[in-house]
Scaffold this active site. Sequence first.
Site, PDB file in Angstrom:
ATOM      1  N   PHE A 141       9.850  36.136  17.707  1.00 47.32           N
ATOM      2  CA  PHE A 141      11.282  36.309  18.331  1.00 47.32           C
ATOM      3  C   PHE A 141      12.416  35.783  17.411  1.00 47.32           C
ATOM      4  CE2 PHE A 141       9.957  36.717  23.321  1.00 47.32           C
ATOM      5  CZ  PHE A 141       8.993  37.482  22.731  1.00 47.32           C
ATOM      6  N   GLU A 142      13.408  36.942  17.092  1.00 47.52           N
ATOM      7  CA  GLU A 142      14.601  36.508  16.206  1.00 47.52           C
ATOM      8  C   GLU A 142      15.590  37.138  17.051  1.00 47.52           C
ATOM      9  OE1 GLU A 142      13.809  37.974  12.276  1.00 47.52           O
ATOM     10  OE2 GLU A 142      11.812  37.158  12.339  1.00 47.52           O
ATOM     11  N   GLY A 143      16.837  37.111  16.278  1.00 47.41           N
ATOM     12  CA  GLY A 143      18.098  37.710  16.516  1.00 47.41           C
ATOM     13  C   GLY A 143      18.555  37.099  18.091  1.00 47.41           C
TER      14      GLY A 143
END
Length: 645
Positions: A430-432
């Site tokens: 999971f990024e951003g």
Amino acid sequence: MDRARRTRPLAAVLAAVLAAGGLVAATQTAEARPHLTAPSATAQVPPGTTAAQAPTSRAATAAQAVTAGTGTSADTELLRNGGFETALDGWTCSAGSGAAVTSPVHGGTGALKATPTGGDNARCAQTVAVRPDSAYTLSGWVRGGYAYLGASGTGSTDTYTWTPSAADWQKLTTTFRTGPATTSVTVYTHGWYGTAAYHADDLSLTGPGGDPVTVPAAPTGLTAGTPTSSSVPLTWRPVSGATGYTVYRDGVKALGVTGTSATVTGLAADTSYGFQVAAVNSAGESPKSPVVTARTARGGSPGPGPQLPAHALVGYLHASFANGSGYTRMADVPDSWDVINLAFGEPTSVTSGDIRFALCPRTECPNVESPDEFKAAVKAKQAAGKKVLISIGGQNGQVQLATTAARDAFVASVSKIIDEYGLDGLDIDFEGHSLSLNTGDTDFRSPTTPVIVNLISALKTLKARYGDDFVLTMAPETFFVQLGYQFYGSGPWGGQDPRAGAYLPVIHALRDDLTLLHVQDYNSGPIMGLDNQYHHMGSADFHIAMTDMLLTGFPVAGDASRFFPALRPEQVAVGLPASPNAGNGHTPPAEVNKALNCLTRNTDCGTYRPHGTWPALRGLMTWSINWDRFNAWEFSRNFDAYPWR
């Protein structure tokens, strides 16, 4: 992980923010938290803040001070060595920031000079005995850079006053009234992060004196929790009158904390240690508690999930897209790779929780295999002892499980992918803006933000569904993990980036189920290590410092009572880009080997010295298998050639 571009917005923002002096709102402490009113027209704003974030002017501070009575004939001077005539006697300064100087001085022969850094505001403090429900006046003379003078722990409204700068000595004064049960307060000075040094002299606190502070009693109830191979958690009962505690390991001071728990890290595996704790306050240190003995776990013991090689190579395979590195068929992945993460499963919408995965379309990847050929290749890899996981997220796959419906959709859709392709588990990338913390969610040990709570619940459900053989890995960016040493969420009063440290509650809640954590040591801005110095990607020192934080543990947002415990070394791999094309922060093979030597053998350590040696460090992760192929397999060949012990 980045599909196409080499620099992600988050990394650029982080680099810019830290270059400007850090996440400034995060570093505003209870002694100097921002008001919501704008500063006066003549007040200067500390670097990195907006006008709304900046402290109010001295006039506004005085207007907001707690109403207090005037001194009486019974009032006495309560500060010890307020003129700094006997060096720093009676004072404690953060991170070694303070020193007694003989020039300039306001009176006498001594004064305080304190120098802030980008991560420390040069706080010097003294705890003083006072009487409940009594009025006090605090004053002092300052000059130089930003200078604050205040009192905390008053039992009513803590107060402070400040000046943005003073070419010559300037007097600061404020007043307060203690609460009905207050018997001590802490008087402090501090500057502003990353600004010039300040001087202080002739500090004074007048009012009724309290009862003399006495040395606290020895702590009782010292108990050791479940050890890992390199750490032992400890808890004990609080001691009346204590302002902190000192933990001893085999008679030698190991660390100091303010709460009633601590984790001693950097220990050798399968070794017995004796622990004691003493209570401290301004009067001194108590006798030590009775010794409690604990033995660390054996090193290299298998972590949760199926057994992996003692030293494993993890890589991401571009299965649903190609980008500039080209498409690599599953059957063509070399045997060097022990864990293959399929990039990526992505949601139908940011908040749906419904994850979908499909092989790269033939229009983008002319050499893509058929689904049946792909599944057969997965089985062949598994027959050879490899693990194949579905990786969820990536740069473009924002996932926010904001509702229980999204949580349940996530579990159902991920299970469907795992079952359809016969996979071994799940990687969370999971990024951003996938993970962030709501304002007021300040303790990683008991999160309240729905996207965090629901993700933890979903992963526990998947683990329970597939059992002990389920492989769970995570690949967060440094912003979401190591930055938590300085900043956590939006901070105690809001205003910070709420994503700072947001992976910590997920990692902590799942540490007993987590097979591997491989933080992305790339596409990162400068990050502060446990030496309180900033480290920059692309060097051995960066990987050593970032990994040391995971294997040593650290106080979250500088709060010693909220300590993120160390992970086991067999749960940790170092994440790097496979080539200069794969991401910013590419590390040449020689530097990679230096980092491994330092972490596993305590050699080639350079300027950063880790808090332990971990021969059981699991290995390396890279973005990506495709980019490694593009770069003539340099990364994997270096891993294969490294002389692991």
